[in-house]
Scaffold this active site. Structure first.
Site, short mmCIF file in Angstrom:
data_model
loop_
_atom_site.label_atom_id
_atom_site.label_comp_id
_atom_site.label_asym_id
_atom_site.label_seq_id
_atom_site.Cartn_x
_atom_site.Cartn_y
_atom_site.Cartn_z
N ARG A 108 -7.36 -4.80 -1.41
CA ARG A 108 -7.19 -5.72 -0.29
C ARG A 108 -6.51 -5.02 0.87
O ARG A 108 -5.63 -4.17 0.67
CB ARG A 108 -6.32 -6.91 -0.70
CG ARG A 108 -7.10 -7.94 -1.46
CD ARG A 108 -6.23 -9.01 -1.99
NE ARG A 108 -5.34 -8.50 -3.02
CZ ARG A 108 -4.62 -9.25 -3.81
NH1 ARG A 108 -4.63 -10.55 -3.68
NH2 ARG A 108 -3.85 -8.72 -4.74
N SER A 177 -0.85 0.04 -7.75
CA SER A 177 -0.38 -0.58 -8.99
C SER A 177 -0.68 0.24 -10.24
O SER A 177 -1.42 -0.20 -11.14
CB SER A 177 -0.97 -1.97 -9.10
OG SER A 177 -0.78 -2.64 -7.89
N ASP A 230 2.76 -3.15 -7.52
CA ASP A 230 2.46 -4.57 -7.23
C ASP A 230 3.59 -5.50 -7.67
O ASP A 230 3.85 -6.54 -7.05
CB ASP A 230 1.12 -5.02 -7.83
CG ASP A 230 0.95 -4.72 -9.31
OD1 ASP A 230 1.84 -4.06 -9.90
OD2 ASP A 230 -0.08 -5.12 -9.89
C1 BGC Z 1 0.10 -0.57 -14.30
C2 BGC Z 1 1.27 -1.15 -13.54
C3 BGC Z 1 0.86 -2.43 -12.83
C4 BGC Z 1 0.23 -3.40 -13.82
C5 BGC Z 1 -0.21 -4.70 -13.18
C6 BGC Z 1 -0.53 -1.64 -15.20
O1 BGC Z 1 -1.70 -1.13 -15.80
O2 BGC Z 1 0.50 0.52 -15.08
O3 BGC Z 1 1.79 -0.21 -12.62
O4 BGC Z 1 2.00 -3.00 -12.25
O5 BGC Z 1 -0.89 -2.78 -14.43
O6 BGC Z 1 -1.14 -4.48 -12.18
#
Ligand code: BGC
Length: 488
Positions: A108, A177, A230
Site C-alpha cells: 500500500r 513487515s 507493521d
Molecule cells: C514477520 C513480522 C510481521 C508479521 C505480521 C511475520 O511473518 O516476520 O515481521 O510483523 O509477519 O505481518
C-alpha cells in the site's frame, strides 16, 4: 505464542473437518466409515487439548523467553528486536506525510494530512497494489523498482494541481513487515524472509538503502524518515487515538507483536539512551516456541515440508497463511483413511489450495443443519481447542510488563505500581478482524486466563495501522520537527 498458535490451527482444523465430515457422513450414513473419521478427530482433539493450566504454562514460557531475548543476542527464539522508536505520536503532529507498507502479497502507498490534535487525521488516501507473483522470488532491484514507480505515480496523482514545497522534501515512513535487525531508526538489515517471500539477494542487505536507490532511479524526491515493522505502525496509530496503548498485535497472513519496554530492561544493549526511557521492541513472536504448545502431526508435516523448517513455528500454527493448509491436511487424512469423500481427490494434495478465508467461511456457516452437527461434535468429542491458542502470547506480554495482575517478570525494578492500569492493545490483521469466531475465541480465552484483570485490558482494532502508523511516525520523527513537535 508459537505453541498457542498450533492449538488454534488444530482447533480450526477440527471445526472445519467436523463440518465437512458430518455433511458427507450424513449422506453416506456408514457406521464403519464414521468410526475412522471419529478416531482421526479424537486423535486431533487429544493432541490439541489446551486446559487453562496448559495455557498458563505457555504464558509463563512466553514471558521467560521475552526476558531471555532481551538479555542477550540469540538468547531466545524470540528476537526481541530494537526499533529505535522511543516516542510515539502524541497528536501534535502537523503536515503531509507518505507511507509505503510492504508486508504481504499486496503493498500500500498512503498519504495523510495531520491537523495537530489527537485523532485529527484531516485526510488520508490509500492505494493498494498486488505485487506480481514473479516479483516475490525475483531480485531486490526488480521489487523496489516496481514499488518506487507505483509510489511515484501515486504522488503525482495526489499532488496534481498543487505546487510541491520548494523548502521541504517529502517524507516517508517505510513499513516493512519482516524481521529486520535495525541499527538506527533509518537503517537495518533483513534477517530472513517470511510469508512466502524469497528474494535471495536481499537477505543481509540494508533495506532503506535499496529503497532509496530505487527512488533515485525513479526520479522521485522523497526522504525515508524511518523504517518500521507493521506492529510498530499499528502501535503508533493506536497511541495516536488512545494514550493508554502500550502494545500492538498483528494476526493476519503472518503474526507478530510489539510493545513499549523500559530501556533499562533491554539488557543486551547496556547503556541504551532513549529520550523517553522506553523503546518499542519488535518481538517477532511468529518464531516463538515452547514445549507446552500442543503440536500435532499436521503441524509437524506442514513445517517439515515448508521452505523454512524449524522456523516461524508459532506463525505456522496460527496465522492466516497456514491455517487453511492445516485443515487441508486433516481432510486429506480423513479422505485417505475412510472413503467418506469417495475417491481421494488429487486436489487435496495440492499445498495451500484451501485458503484461510474459505476456512473461515466454512467455520462460520451457521445454517441450521451444520450448527446442529457442530454442536453434536462438540458435545460428544469435546472439540474446543481453538479458542485457547491466540490469547496466550498476548497475556505473555501483559505478564512481562506487569499488566496481567500478577506482578510480572519485571527484568528490573518492581512494576506493581502499574499493574492495574488501563491497558490498550492495538490489533490488526484479517484473521482477527474478519474471522468472527477466531475473534470471539480469543476474547473468551483472554477472559479465562486473566480473570478479573481482563476488565482493564482493551483490544482496539486499528484499521490500516501498519501504513497510517508508518506515516504518523514519519511525522513524529520528521527532520522538520523538534522533540516530536513539528515546527512547520
Ligand atoms: C514477520 C513480522 C510481521 C508479521 C505480521 C511475520 O511473518 O516476520 O515481521 O510483523 O509477519 O505481518
Amino acid at each position: 505464542m508459537g505453541k498457542v498458535a498450533v492449538g488454534v490451527a488444530v482447533g480450526v482444523a477440527v471445526a472445519a473437518c467436523a463440518v465437512a465430515g458430518v455433511v458427507v457422513g450424513r449422506r453416506v450414513g456408514s457406521r464403519r466409515k464414521w468410526k475412522r473419521v471419529v478416531s482421526v478427530l479424537k486423535e486431533l482433539e487429544e493432541a490439541c487439548e489446551t486446559p487453562v493450566g496448559r495455557l498458563r504454562q505457555v504464558v509463563d514460557a512466553m514471558a521467560v523467553e521475552m526476558h531471555a531475548g532481551l538479555a542477550s543476542e540469540g538468547g531466545s527464539k524470540l528476537k526481541m528486536l530494537l526499533t529505535f522508536v522511543d516516542h510515539l505520536p502524541t497528536g501534535s503532529e502537523i503536515g503531509t506525510y507518505y507511507a509505503l507498507d510492504l508486508g504481504g502479497t499486496n503493498f500500500r502507498v498512503l498519504r495523510i494530512q495531520l491537523g495537530g490534535r489527537r485523532s485529527s487525521i484531516l485526510s488520508q488516501d490509500v492505494e493498494r497494489q498486488p505485487i506480481p507473483q514473479h516479483l516475490l522470488t525475483s531480485t531486490s532491484e526488480d521489487l523496489f523498482d516496481f514499488i518506487a514507480s507505483t509510489l511515484k505515480q501515486f504522488v503525482e496523482k495526489e499532488e496534481s494541481g498543487s505546487e510541491p514545497s520548494p523548502v521541504r522534501t517529502r517524507e516517508l515512513g517505510f513499513t516493512f513487515s519482516f524481521p529486520v535487525k535495525q541499527s538506527s531508526l533509518r537503517s537495518g538489515i533483513l534477517i530472513k524472509w517470511t510469508k512466502g517471500f524469497a528474494i535471495e539477494d536481499m537477505v543481509g542487505k540494508e533495506v532503506v538503502t535499496l529503497l532509496e536507490a530505487a527512488l533515485v532511479r525513479s526520479g522521485l524526491d522523497m526522504r525515508v524518515a524511518l523504517l518500521v515493522n507493521d506492529t510498530v505502525g499499528t502501535l503508533a496509530l493506536g497511541r495516536y487515538h488512545d494514550a493508554d496503548t502500550v502494545a500492538a498485535v498483528i494476526i493476519g497472513t503472518g503474526t507478530n507483536a510489539c510493545y513499549l519496554e523500559r530501556a533499562d530492561a533491554i539488557i543486551k544493549c547496556q547503556g541504551l539512551l532513549t529520550s523517553s526511557g522506553y523503546m518499542v521492541v519488535n518481538m517477532e513472536w511468529g518464531n516463538f516456541w515452547s514445549s507446552h504448545l500442543p503440536r500435532t502431526s499436521y503441524d509437524i508435516d506442514l513445517d517439515s515440508e515448508s521452505p523454512n523448517p524449524n522456523d516461524q513455528g508459532f506463525e505456522k500454527m496460527i496465522s492466516g497463511m497456514y491455517l487453511g493448509d492445516i485443515v487441508r491436511r486433516v481432510i486429506l487424512r480423513i479422505s485417505l483413511e475412510s472413503d467418506i469423500f469417495g475417491p481421494v481427490s488429487s486436489r487435496l494434495s495440492i499445498p495451500f489450495i484451501l485458503q484461510t478465508p474459505l476456512l473461515a467461511a466454512m467455520h462460520e456457516d451457521h445454517s441450521p443443519e451444520l450448527k446442529e452437527v457442530a454442536k453434536i461434535l462438540k458435545e460428544t468429542l469435546e472439540v474446543d481447542g481453538l479458542h485457547a491458542r491466540p490469547a496466550t502470547p498476548l497475556v505473555g506480554i501483559l505478564k512481562k510488563i506487569g499488566r496481567d495482575g500478577s506482578g510480572g517478570i519485571t527484568g528490573g525494578r518492581n512494576r506493581s505500581d502499574v499493574k492495574m492500569k488501563r491497558t490498550v492493545v492495538a490489533i490488526e490483521g484479517g484473521l482477527y478482524t474478519s474471522y468472527t469466531m477466531f475473534r470471539e475465541y480469543l476474547h473468551e480465552a483472554l477472559n479465562e486466563i486473566l480473570g478479573d484483570v481482563a476488565q482493564h485490558v482493551s483490544l482496539q482494532v486499528t484499521e490500516d495501522g501498519s501504513g497510517i502508523g508508518g506515516a504518523l511516525l514519519a511525522a513524529s520523527y520528521s527532520s522538520y520537527s523538534v522533540d516530536g513537535v513539528n515546527m512547520l
